[in-house]
Design an enzyme around this catalytic site. Sequence first.
Site, PDB file in Angstrom:
ATOM      1  CG  HIS A   1      -1.874   0.988   1.415  1.00 31.79           C
ATOM      2  ND1 HIS A   1      -1.612   2.260   1.853  1.00 31.79           N
ATOM      3  CD2 HIS A   1      -3.219   0.942   1.184  1.00 31.79           C
ATOM      4  CE1 HIS A   1      -2.745   2.954   1.891  1.00 31.79           C
ATOM      5  NE2 HIS A   1      -3.731   2.173   1.499  1.00 31.79           N
TER       6      HIS A   1
ATOM      7  CG  ASP B   1       0.534  -2.535   6.316  1.00 31.04           C
ATOM      8  OD1 ASP B   1      -0.462  -2.713   7.043  1.00 31.04           O
ATOM      9  OD2 ASP B   1       0.511  -1.840   5.281  1.00 31.04           O
TER      10      ASP B   1
ATOM     11  CD  GLN C   1      -6.831  -4.539   4.021  1.00 35.58           C
ATOM     12  OE1 GLN C   1      -7.770  -5.244   4.389  1.00 35.58           O
ATOM     13  NE2 GLN C   1      -7.012  -3.279   3.642  1.00 35.58           N
TER      14      GLN C   1
ATOM     15  CE  LYS D   1      -7.290  -0.117   6.161  1.00 38.26           C
ATOM     16  NZ  LYS D   1      -8.084   0.276   4.995  1.00 38.26           N
TER      17      LYS D   1
ATOM     18  CB  CYS E   1      -3.636   3.232  -1.645  1.00 35.06           C
ATOM     19  SG  CYS E   1      -4.845   4.495  -1.328  1.00 35.06           S
TER      20      CYS E   1
HETATM   21  N1  PLP Z   1      -1.711  -0.817   4.640  1.00 33.25           N
HETATM   22  C1  PLP Z   1      -2.621  -1.556   4.001  1.00 33.25           C
HETATM   23  C2  PLP Z   1      -2.250  -2.934   3.545  1.00 33.25           C
HETATM   24  C3  PLP Z   1      -3.904  -1.061   3.794  1.00 33.25           C
HETATM   25  O1  PLP Z   1      -4.810  -1.803   3.158  1.00 33.25           O
HETATM   26  C4  PLP Z   1      -4.221   0.242   4.253  1.00 33.25           C
HETATM   27  C5  PLP Z   1      -5.547   0.821   4.004  1.00 33.25           C
HETATM   28  O2  PLP Z   1      -6.265   0.430   3.120  1.00 33.25           O
HETATM   29  C6  PLP Z   1      -3.236   0.963   4.928  1.00 33.25           C
HETATM   30  C7  PLP Z   1      -2.002   0.406   5.097  1.00 33.25           C
HETATM   31  C8  PLP Z   1      -3.514   2.339   5.452  1.00 33.25           C
HETATM   32  O3  PLP Z   1      -4.439   2.281   6.480  1.00 33.25           O
HETATM   33  P1  PLP Z   1      -5.022   3.634   7.121  1.00 33.25           P
HETATM   34  O4  PLP Z   1      -5.558   4.438   5.974  1.00 33.25           O
HETATM   35  O5  PLP Z   1      -6.089   3.157   8.035  1.00 33.25           O
HETATM   36  O6  PLP Z   1      -3.912   4.303   7.818  1.00 33.25           O
END
Ligand code: PLP
Length: 404
Positions: free
Chosen positions: A122, A199, A202, A225, A363
Site C-alpha cells: 500500500h 503492516d 489487512q 478496518k 493505493c
Molecule cells: N496498509 C494496508 C495494507 C492497507 O490496506 C491500508 C488501508 O487500506 C493501509 C495500510 C492504510 O491504512 P489507514 O488508511 O487506516 O492508515
Amino acid sequence: MLDVNKIREDFPILQREVYGKPLVYLDNAATTQKPLCVLDAMREEYLNVNANVHRGVHYLSQQATDLHEAAREKVRAFINAKKTEEIVFTRGTTEAINLVASSFCESQMKAGDEVLVTEMEHHSNIVSWQLQAQRRGIVVKHLPITDEGLLCLDDIETYLTEKTKLVSVAHVSNVLGTINPVKDIIRLAHERGIPVLVDAAQSAPHMKIDVQDMDCDFLAFSGHKMYGPTGIGVLYGKEVWLEKLPPYQGGGEMIDKVTWEKTTFERLPFKFEAGTPDYVATHGLATAIKYMESVGLDNIEAHEQELTRYCMEQMRSIPNIRFFGEAPKKDAVVSFLVGDIHHLDLGTLLDRLGIAVRTGHHCAQPLMDRLGIAGTVRASFAMYNTKEEIDILVAGILRVAKMF
Ligand code: PLP
C-alpha cells in the site's frame, strides 16, 4: 460456528437501502461497519465520563484514563505483546508506519542504507520511506512478485545485504489478498540482524495475530478496518526498539521535564504519544476487539475464507473474468476485471444495484504498474457478509457485462 444473521442485527447500517435496493456492502478492506456496542460505548463515554486523560486528579479524568489504559491492555492481549509499554496508539496504520520511518531512519540509518519493501505494498508503506529517502539519502528497494501474486521469496537473500537496515512488509495484500509468509521473512531478516515491520492493516481484522510468535519488531494496524472507530490505530514495537528510537512528535503528554535548556521525555509508550490522545476512540477500539473475540477470531477467519473461496468459485463462471491475486493462501479480498469493461464503469453500475465495491488502484499504483493495468474492481469481506450477497454480486456483474 458463526451466526451471520445474528451478527447482522448488530450492524443496523446493513439494513439500509441504496437506490431502492438492499445494501450489499463489500468494501470492507477500505473500512468496516461498526457494531452497536462500539457506538454505544463511545456515546456512553462522551455522555458520562468525558475528561482529558493522564495527570488529572479529578474523578472523571481518572475514569477516562482507566478506560484509555484498559484499552491499551486489551490491545496488548489481542496481539499477545509482552508489555503495554510496547503498544503505541496512533491515528492508524499510516501514522504508525510514518512514525517508524521517521524515527528509525533518523536514528538508525545513514545515506546509502536500504529499506526493503515489496511490490505489493500500500502507498503508506512506500511513500513513508520515499520521504525519508528524499530527506536522508536512504534507498528504498522492493521485492518483486510472481504473476500469481506471490512474493518472489527465492530472491529475497539477494535483497538482504549488509546495507539493509529494515524490512517492511504487508501481512496481507489489500489488492491481491495474498497472505505473505511473514514468519519466514522475519526469520531470514533476523538471521542477518535486520528488524522487520509488519503492516497488519489487512490481517488484524481477519486472523489471530501473535507478535511474540511472529517475532516481528514492529507491527501496525488500523481500528476502522476491524469494526472500531476511525482515527485510531496501533503501533506495536519491541521494547528494545522503541527505547532506541527518538520521539516522532513533540508536545504535551510525551515529556518528562521541559526547560529552555533541555527537555527529557516520558517513559514508553507515552514518549510517542504527543498531545491529547483520542481516548474515546481507544475505548471504542477495545470494545470492537471484545466484539470480535465474542464472535471468535477462528470463526471469523473460517467464515471469511469460505466467502473468499465461494466468491472466486462463483465468479469463474463469468465470461472473460480476470482475477488479480490467486495465491493459495488468500484472504477476504477478490480483485478482478471483466473483459475490457473499465473498472470504474463496472463499479458505478454495481453501485446502482446497491452493491458497494471499490474500484481503482487501491493505493497500490506500483502494483498496478506491475500487473499492467490501471485498476481493478475489489470485493472484500467481513464477518457479516453472506454467500447470498456474493450471489447478488455475481448476478450484478453478469447483468452489467451484458450491457457492454
Ligand atoms: N496498509 C494496508 C495494507 C492497507 O490496506 C491500508 C488501508 O487500506 C493501509 C495500510 C492504510 O491504512 P489507514 O488508511 O487506516 O492508515
